[in-house]
Design an enzyme around this catalytic site. Sequence first.
Site, PDB file in Angstrom:
ATOM      1  N   GLY A  99      -3.724 -16.608  -5.417  1.00 43.07           N
ATOM      2  CA  GLY A  99      -2.357 -16.888  -4.986  1.00 43.07           C
ATOM      3  C   GLY A  99      -1.712 -17.992  -5.794  1.00 43.07           C
ATOM      4  O   GLY A  99      -0.515 -17.929  -6.119  1.00 43.07           O
ATOM      5  N   ASP A 100      -2.489 -19.020  -6.142  1.00 46.40           N
ATOM      6  CA  ASP A 100      -1.955 -20.107  -6.963  1.00 46.40           C
ATOM      7  C   ASP A 100      -1.660 -19.624  -8.380  1.00 46.40           C
ATOM      8  O   ASP A 100      -0.679 -20.047  -9.002  1.00 46.40           O
ATOM      9  CB  ASP A 100      -2.936 -21.272  -7.001  1.00 46.40           C
ATOM     10  CG  ASP A 100      -3.103 -21.918  -5.642  1.00 46.40           C
ATOM     11  OD1 ASP A 100      -2.131 -21.947  -4.868  1.00 46.40           O
ATOM     12  OD2 ASP A 100      -4.214 -22.390  -5.338  1.00 46.40           O
ATOM     13  N   ARG A 142     -12.560 -12.991 -12.737  1.00 53.76           N
ATOM     14  CA  ARG A 142     -13.344 -14.093 -13.285  1.00 53.76           C
ATOM     15  C   ARG A 142     -13.714 -15.041 -12.150  1.00 53.76           C
ATOM     16  O   ARG A 142     -13.036 -15.097 -11.127  1.00 53.76           O
ATOM     17  CB  ARG A 142     -12.518 -14.855 -14.333  1.00 53.76           C
ATOM     18  CG  ARG A 142     -12.052 -14.005 -15.484  1.00 53.76           C
ATOM     19  CD  ARG A 142     -11.033 -14.762 -16.328  1.00 53.76           C
ATOM     20  NE  ARG A 142     -10.614 -14.007 -17.508  1.00 53.76           N
ATOM     21  CZ  ARG A 142      -9.629 -14.355 -18.316  1.00 53.76           C
ATOM     22  NH1 ARG A 142      -8.940 -15.465 -18.070  1.00 53.76           N
ATOM     23  NH2 ARG A 142      -9.320 -13.620 -19.356  1.00 53.76           N
TER      24      ARG A 142
END
Length: 307
Positions: free
Chosen positions: A253-254, A287
């Site tokens: 989300g960031d 990742r």
Amino acid sequence: MSSSSTSAAPPRIAVFGSVNMDLVAYVGSAPGRGETVTGTRFRQVPGGKGANQAVAAARAGADVAFLGAVGDDAFGTQLRTNLVDCGIEVSGLRTVGGASGVAHIVVEGDGANSIIVVPGANGEVTGLREGDETLIRGSAALLLQLELPIEGVAAAARAGRAAGVPTVLTPAPARELPADLLDNVDLLVPNQHEAAAITGETDPRSALAALLRTVPEAIVTLGEDGALHGARGTDPVHVPARRVAAVDTTAAGDTFCGAFAAARAGGRSPEQALRFAAAAAAISVQRHGAAPSMPERAEIEELLAAG
């Protein structure tokens, strides 16, 4: 959130937020209450919602200034160095006595995560200090989250509004939002659970409509279902997520928010910025880690070009 005209110079973004050291344990499934499980891996990586958004925006092509606090411990030194290494200006990063913030993160085998945040130095950021308003005033956008004391976040939002800088708030961790904060927010970016908690509406479109009665523009992120964008006077736009095999959703989300802000401040339309941000998030979940998972602008553009 209004955008600047496209130019050769990268857009300037200020981030007023938290910075933590993430202590990440990987397990097949998270333990229940009173249960002990054996993990498969451990990592110590820089994080915090504010720092994550700063790194995401910088890698997505923005010139970023970070405002926040670290402790005078070893983690504080490492966290400051990491931001500098990411090309982020840290003149607004204060050092306070005591421990830096930490986040204890459990990542399950399917990539889902649960997080415990211990604020540490972040809890000392209850307002602006000398020089902070100058950094905010010189920016094309101001990114805020709720891992700092609410009075500090509200002070930054007021400074953004006074300077005419579009202010973007990620309302996480979810909590009641005071009117003196919302009155100074231009774009609200909750996930679907936060949107439901804020509005009482479980349907994302209904939640978006409710948010737009409070702020002029909003995005509800929907995880694997993409994101829904709306602004007053326009029809909502849904952008689907890319189908990928997620290994770690920490900071997805960031990543989305930082990339979206960089794209909008750089002159892209809301829909173009949504697709850019969705591509960035898709790369990140493939990742491990928070900041280490965030893609460079060239990687995002390559994925977009691939269709």
